[in-house]
Design a protein around this motif. Structure first.
Motif, PDB file in Angstrom:
ATOM      1  N   UNK A 146       0.838  -1.200   0.000  1.00 60.96           N
ATOM      2  CA  UNK A 146       0.000   0.000   0.000  1.00 60.96           C
ATOM      3  C   UNK A 146       0.871   1.247   0.000  1.00 60.96           C
ATOM      4  N   UNK A 147       0.638   2.135  -0.950  1.00 63.95           N
ATOM      5  CA  UNK A 147       1.352   3.397  -1.059  1.00 63.95           C
ATOM      6  C   UNK A 147       0.373   4.531  -0.785  1.00 63.95           C
ATOM      7  N   UNK A 148       0.603   5.268   0.297  1.00 65.56           N
ATOM      8  CA  UNK A 148      -0.306   6.361   0.657  1.00 65.56           C
ATOM      9  C   UNK A 148       0.191   7.694   0.105  1.00 65.56           C
ATOM     10  N   UNK A 149       1.318   7.648  -0.644  1.00 63.60           N
ATOM     11  CA  UNK A 149       1.926   8.877  -1.132  1.00 63.60           C
ATOM     12  C   UNK A 149       1.840   8.962  -2.651  1.00 63.60           C
ATOM     13  N   UNK A 150       2.747   9.713  -3.248  1.00 69.02           N
ATOM     14  CA  UNK A 150       2.783   9.850  -4.698  1.00 69.02           C
ATOM     15  C   UNK A 150       3.313   8.578  -5.354  1.00 69.02           C
ATOM     16  N   UNK A 151       3.116   8.463  -6.665  1.00 70.18           N
ATOM     17  CA  UNK A 151       3.641   7.317  -7.396  1.00 70.18           C
ATOM     18  C   UNK A 151       5.131   7.161  -7.121  1.00 70.18           C
ATOM     19  N   UNK A 211       6.221   0.467 -11.308  1.00 65.95           N
ATOM     20  CA  UNK A 211       6.179   1.506 -10.295  1.00 65.95           C
ATOM     21  C   UNK A 211       5.081   1.171  -9.291  1.00 65.95           C
ATOM     22  N   UNK A 212       5.037   1.929  -8.208  1.00 65.83           N
ATOM     23  CA  UNK A 212       4.047   1.721  -7.149  1.00 65.83           C
ATOM     24  C   UNK A 212       3.127   2.933  -7.110  1.00 65.83           C
ATOM     25  N   UNK A 213       1.970   2.871  -7.759  1.00 65.88           N
ATOM     26  CA  UNK A 213       1.055   4.018  -7.747  1.00 65.88           C
ATOM     27  C   UNK A 213       0.421   4.193  -6.374  1.00 65.88           C
ATOM     28  N   UNK A 214      -0.193   5.327  -6.178  1.00 64.01           N
ATOM     29  CA  UNK A 214      -0.935   5.558  -4.941  1.00 64.01           C
ATOM     30  C   UNK A 214      -2.013   4.491  -4.799  1.00 64.01           C
ATOM     31  N   UNK A 215      -2.093   3.883  -3.616  1.00 60.76           N
ATOM     32  CA  UNK A 215      -3.063   2.819  -3.380  1.00 60.76           C
ATOM     33  C   UNK A 215      -2.397   1.465  -3.265  1.00 60.76           C
TER      34      UNK A 215
END
Length: 237
Positions: A146-151, A211-215
């Motif tokens: 889970x990424x809560x920030x920018x991509x 990449x790791x997008x937001x979410x």
């Protein structure tokens, strides 16, 4: 005492103090405005990028033993050494760091050869990188990050032999000829292992590296891949 660290060296080592909490500057979106004759208002094209920002510090330093001129010369030598961007962090926002350039000038107000005062300005890339995102995370196939920030554009360390396939979100990367593993650097768009260039050993569905997008992002793999570690490089503006 408040301080900043630039290019691995601490301002306290140069007896530098900071007068006050610096401004918290944030990047602006890079947009193109298009004026259409006969139409009210501009059309906007968002490039998806952010501009650099200036990070100032109002500093003073003691120079009782060597004099202001010598102390200022030593500080200037530190700030202006080397080429290109370097890491910048400070005690006001200790959870993050920036990538910054100091190109001068370094103009010092001399107080009776005992103290010096100056305002220094760093030209920073727009990202504030979280220090927590510098550590590799061991992943199991099927895990969700889970990424809560920018991509985020991570460093992906893959171990294995032969051929394999890794799926990160919507991006599938096929890998051939692994001999121990491969590293995918999504920030530099580069594949390597040790000192060997491995860009010819990867085929990516789409133009860009994973990449790791937001979410939430699911990660899974198959074939000769035996393990995956991801250094996420979380960041915000």
């Amino acid at each position: 005492m408040s301080n900043f660290i630039f290019n691995g060296k601490n301002s306290l080592d140069y007896k530098i103090g900071i007068d006050k909490c610096p401004a918290s500057n944030h990047a602006a979106r890079v947009v193109e405005k298009i004026s259409v004759p006969g139409r009210s208002g501009d059309l906007i094209r968002d490039t998806g990028a952010f501009s650099n920002v200036t990070q100032p510090y109002e500093i003073w330093f003691k120079a009782k033993t060597c004099g202001t001129t010598v102390a200022a010369r030593n500080i200037a030598s530190w700030l202006l050494s080397g080429n290109g961007y370097k890491r910048l962090e400070d005690s006001y926002d200790p959870d993050v760091f920036r990538i910054a350039l100091f190109s001068g000038p370094f103009d010092v107000e001399n107080w009776m050869l005992l103290y010096g005062r100056a305002t220094i300005e760093f030209d920073c890339k727009p990202q504030r990188y979280f220090k927590s995102g510098e550590y590799p995370i061991s992943i199991i196939s099927g895990q969700v990050i889970n990424n809560i920030w920018n991509d985020a554009f991570p460093l992906i360390e893959i171990t294995g032999n032969g051929d394999g396939e890794i799926v990160i979100g919507t991006v599938t990367t096929s890998i051939t000829g692994m001999d121990g593993g491969i590293i995918l650097d999504s920030e530099t768009q580069n594949a390597y292992y040790g000192t060997l260039n491995k860009n010819n050993n990867v085929i990516i569905s789409g133009a860009d590296f994973p990449y790791l997008p937001n979410g939430d992002t699911a990660i899974m793999w198959s074939g000769g891949i035996t393990g995956v570690k991801i250094t996420p490089r979380w960041w915000t503006i």
